[in-house]
Structure formats: C-alpha cells, structure tokens
Design an enzyme around this catalytic site. Structure first.
Site, mmCIF file in Angstrom:
data_model
loop_
_atom_site.group_PDB
_atom_site.id
_atom_site.type_symbol
_atom_site.label_atom_id
_atom_site.label_comp_id
_atom_site.label_asym_id
_atom_site.label_seq_id
_atom_site.Cartn_x
_atom_site.Cartn_y
_atom_site.Cartn_z
ATOM 1 N N ARG A 1 0.861 -1.190 0.000
ATOM 2 C CA ARG A 1 0.000 0.000 0.000
ATOM 3 C C ARG A 1 0.895 1.237 0.000
ATOM 4 N NH1 ARG A 1 -2.520 3.015 4.847
ATOM 5 N NH2 ARG A 1 -3.720 4.560 3.703
ATOM 6 N N HIS B 1 -3.177 10.862 0.970
ATOM 7 C CA HIS B 1 -2.588 10.637 2.294
ATOM 8 C C HIS B 1 -2.031 11.990 2.775
ATOM 9 C CE1 HIS B 1 -0.835 7.317 5.017
ATOM 10 N NE2 HIS B 1 -0.491 8.450 5.591
ATOM 11 N N GLU C 1 -7.181 8.115 6.699
ATOM 12 C CA GLU C 1 -7.450 8.690 8.022
ATOM 13 C C GLU C 1 -7.985 10.127 7.954
ATOM 14 O OE1 GLU C 1 -3.953 8.369 10.455
ATOM 15 O OE2 GLU C 1 -3.759 6.220 10.149
ATOM 16 N N ASN D 1 -7.103 1.352 9.786
ATOM 17 C CA ASN D 1 -5.826 1.519 10.470
ATOM 18 C C ASN D 1 -6.119 1.465 11.963
ATOM 19 O OD1 ASN D 1 -4.884 2.076 7.934
ATOM 20 N ND2 ASN D 1 -4.295 4.197 8.348
ATOM 21 N N TYR E 1 -4.101 1.729 15.847
ATOM 22 C CA TYR E 1 -2.903 1.874 16.675
ATOM 23 C C TYR E 1 -3.222 1.806 18.162
ATOM 24 C CZ TYR E 1 -0.383 3.079 12.466
ATOM 25 O OH TYR E 1 0.194 3.023 11.217
ATOM 26 N N GLU F 1 -3.132 -0.423 8.023
ATOM 27 C CA GLU F 1 -1.962 -0.027 8.813
ATOM 28 C C GLU F 1 -2.079 -0.574 10.221
ATOM 29 O OE1 GLU F 1 -0.962 4.164 9.229
ATOM 30 O OE2 GLU F 1 -1.453 4.509 7.123
#
Ligand code: IFM
Length: 441
Positions: A74, A118, A163, A286, A288, A346
C-alpha cells in the site's frame, strides 16, 4: 492483473513520508512541503525533501517487499507530482514514476493498493481554501479520474482517503499538522467536505472501470474517558462521534451521528448524504490505540487526548499496547455497521531501536507487538469479521510528520545519512510469519 483470493500480507507507506525528490520531474509544493519548511512546526526542523529517497530507490524497496514474501503493497500518490497545479493539466513525467513503481511491483507478484490522498494536498488548492472549500469535491474527483484512467489497467485496489479524522483534527482543529489551521468552522467544513469528495470520487470511478475495487481507510480508535467526571464522559462520547462516527456514518449509513448534526448543518446540502453514502468494495482500517479523553474547555473542541494510565503497557510514542482492543474494535465495527470486507491497511509501532555493533537491530518489542496484534486480528476473523489482508506500518522508517524522523515505525531501518536500508529482526519475523500463513484465504 492477478485476481487471487489469497489473504494479502503486505506493508504500507505514504508519498510524503518516503519519496523525497520534491522538486523533481515537475512536482510542485504540497501543504506538507510548506508546513515542514515553516520554522517551529517539525521537530529539529526536519522536512520530507529527501525522506527515504524512495523516488530513486524504489527498486530496492520493492526487493525488500519481495524478499519479505509480501503479496501486497500500500502506497500513496503525490497529487502534486501528477497534477502539479492541483487542477487541470496532468504531468506525464509525474505518472511515469508511479507506472515504473507499479510495473516493478507486478513483476514481483505484489498487488498494488493505491491511496489517492494521504494528506499531501497541492498547495495551490490550499491557497483557495483546500478542504474548507466545497469545490474540493470536484477537484478531488477530477484527480481521482485522471489517475485511474492512467493506472487502472494495472491497479485494482483504490483507497480514496487515508485517516480523514486525523487530517481534519490535527490539520484544522489542533493545527499541529499541515495546513496548520486551528479553527472550529474549518474543522467541521473539512470533515464534511472529506466525506463529500470521497463520495463524489467513488461515484465517478465506477464509470472509469467497473472492475475497480474501491474503498477508503479510516483510523478507527474508540474513546474512553480519562477520569470519572461527567464532563469527560460526555467529551469522550463526542470524540467517538467525530473520530469514528462522522466518517463511518456518512459513508456506510448516509447519516452523521446525532450529537454532531448541528455542527455539520451549515455545510450540508439536501442531496449531500446521498453522495457520501456509497457502496464500497472494502473498508481499510488503520489501528494503533484507543483514545483517553479528558474534558478541557481551553481546547478548540473542548477536549484533549491524554496519555494512558500509568499501569498500561505502551510504545515509545506513549500509545497503549492492547491487542484485545484491536480485536474488539474489529468486532464492534462488524456488528454496528453494514461493513464490506476489511483490510487492515496499517498497524505497527514505534519503539526505540538499538543498532548493535554488527549493524543488526534486535527489535523484540516490535516483534511482540506485531505478533500479538496479528493474532488479535485472526481472532476477530475467526469470530466472523471478514478480513482479507494486513499491512504493517511501515515497510521502512520514515518521516513521521510533526515528529520528524525520530519515531521509527519501520520493519526495515533507514540510516537517514547514508539512506542505507537494514532489515530489522521484525522484518525476518514477519517473513517467517508470512511464509507459514501464506495460504490463508
Ligand atoms: O505515519 C502515520 C501514517 O502516515 C498514518 N497512520 C499512522 C502512522 C503512524 O503515526
């Protein structure tokens, strides 16, 4: 173009974070060039001017993917490289780079997953309002269609946005990311226009080629109050609404969360939610950490993110390590929304790496992190969540936005003086993991 139904094991990057070559072949300035060259915005005044020099070293980076055994990569397109003024004339030289990269990937049997946006918006578009200007929906759609017309013969997977919550919040409310705006009205306008631009682009791309697989990437992180106060509980719910709900809702259900309808209302036209709601082929997630939220009336949104409590395990970025939360977030989105197949676009961690005398990096903390998160994802999958791929963030250490080059997320170390790449132990761990799980389908 391969049509494999095998699980995708890959790695991810983004244009401004790795490419460098910011003035080459007609590329013009993006908001991140402007921002990183503004004194005081980036730690140690670092910029993406050279970054990992991926623009010149892409073949070496594709070999890293190949040796990893990855079947997906990606990356994102720099809008300023392919349409230098943001609108209008395309740059063939700009597209040449992506054509070379994509050909190299395909020759190595690696499926490209292209992200269109992005965060590196062309500066000329920011000069006329950027995402606060409703016309962005048309500018973004034209860029998406031009790019797909060039690359759709080789690229099947298209991710509209990366995002959007971070772009809206960090770039337009807190202002520590480009374009560095701190304005409530700009924040809500940007939130809505991101949804609008995404919807318009998806609708247009369906007509470019009906075989394209279209999706977007959201950074899903649920919120919880950092203390027992009623105010923090309320603000945590509000954070959840704008971070997750204000992007999941318009796309998948055609509505904004009730609690923020009033803020969006000034920017909403009657037909907008028909446009934001689109049938997508996949959702990129994504993940985290989750967000610990405290009420703070001095902040533009009335809240702030705080560090996790003392007893919580954390990465060197002070981000909570909690693989169960990853699993639960996947189960949550699966049971609360009509969700298409999911790709984890991600996941990864910054830990301080030690370079041993022999040049090796024994990043056991990163291996433990990745191992536990991949297993959490597989657990969610075994419980019915339709997950089709996983991309580690990141293939190589890179420019971590306002924090510059200090936080290293790569499974390959980059020496930012010599630009030499050295696979870390986590790279070797991932290679073996992929080898064992290659046939997951
Ligand atoms: O580096 C970023 C990336 O650009 C977007 N997702 C989170 C990563 C780590 O902060």
């Amino acid at each position: 173009m391969s049509n494999s139904s095998l699980f995708i094991w890959g790695a991810a990057t983004a244009s401004y974070q790795i490419e460098g070559a910011v003035t080459e072949a007609g590329r013009t300035q993006s908001i991140w060039d402007t921002f990183s060259h503004t004194p005081g915005k980036i730690e140690r005044a670092e910029t993406g001017d050279i970054a990992c020099d991926h623009y010149h070293r892409y073949k070496e980076d594709v070999q890293l993917l190949r040796n990893l055994g990855a079947n997906g990569y990606r990356f994102s397109i720099s809008w300023s490289r392919v349409i230098p003024s943001g609108r209008g004339k395309l740059s063939q030289q700009g597209f040449d780079f992506y054509e070379r990269l994509i050909d190299e990937l395909l020759q190595n049997e690696i499926q490209p997953f292209v992200t269109l946006f992005h965060w590196d918006l062309p500066q000329p578009l920011q000069d006329i309002g950027g995402f606060t200007n409703r016309d962005i929906a048309g500018w973004f759609t034209d860029y998406a269609v031009i790019t797909a017309n060039k690359l759709a013969d080789r690229v099947r997977y298209w991710i509209m946005l990366n995002e959007p919550s971070v772009f809206a919040w960090a770039g337009h409310a807190e202002g520590f990311h480009a374009p560095g705006v701190k304005d409530l009205k700009a924040f809500w306008a940007t939130t809505h226009h991101l949804n609008l631009a995404q919807g318009a682009a998806i609708r247009a791309l369906r007509n470019v080629d009906s075989h394209l697989l279209l999706g977007t990437t959201l950074n899903l992180q649920r919120s919880l109050p950092a203390d027992d106060s009623e105010e923090s509980a309320e603000m945590s719910a509000r954070h959840d609404d704008f971070w997750n709900g204000s992007f999941l809702g318009p796309l998948l259900s055609g509505s904004y969360p009730e609690r923020i309808e009033q803020e969006i209302a000034p920017f909403l036209k009657p037909e907008d939610l028909d446009l934001t709601k689109q049938a997508i082929d996949f959702l990129g997630i994504n993940h985290y950490q989750r967000s610990y939220i405290e009420a703070d009336s001095s902040r533009i949104l009335g809240l702030r993110n705080v560090s996790p409590p003392k007893n919580v395990r954390r990465t060197s970025f002070d981000w909570e390590i909690n693989p169960n939360e990853f699993r639960d977030t996947l189960l949550w989105v699966h049971s609360n929304y009509q969700c298409p197949p999911i790709y984890i676009t991600e996941n990864g961690a910054y830990f301080e790496d030690q370079v041993e005398d022999d040049g090796q990096i024994h990043d056991k903390a990163r291996i433990d992190f990745l191992d536990s998160y991949v297993h959490a994802m597989l657990e969610a999958r075994s419980k019915g969540v339709d997950i089709r791929g996983y991309f580690v963030w990141s293939l190589i250490d890179n420019f971590e936005w306002a924090a510059g080059y200090r936080p290293r997320f790569g499974i390959v170390r980059v020496d930012f003086d010599s630009l030499k790449r050295t696979p870390k132990d986590s790279y070797h761990w991932y290679r073996e993991f992929i080898e064992k799980n290659r046939h997951l389908s």
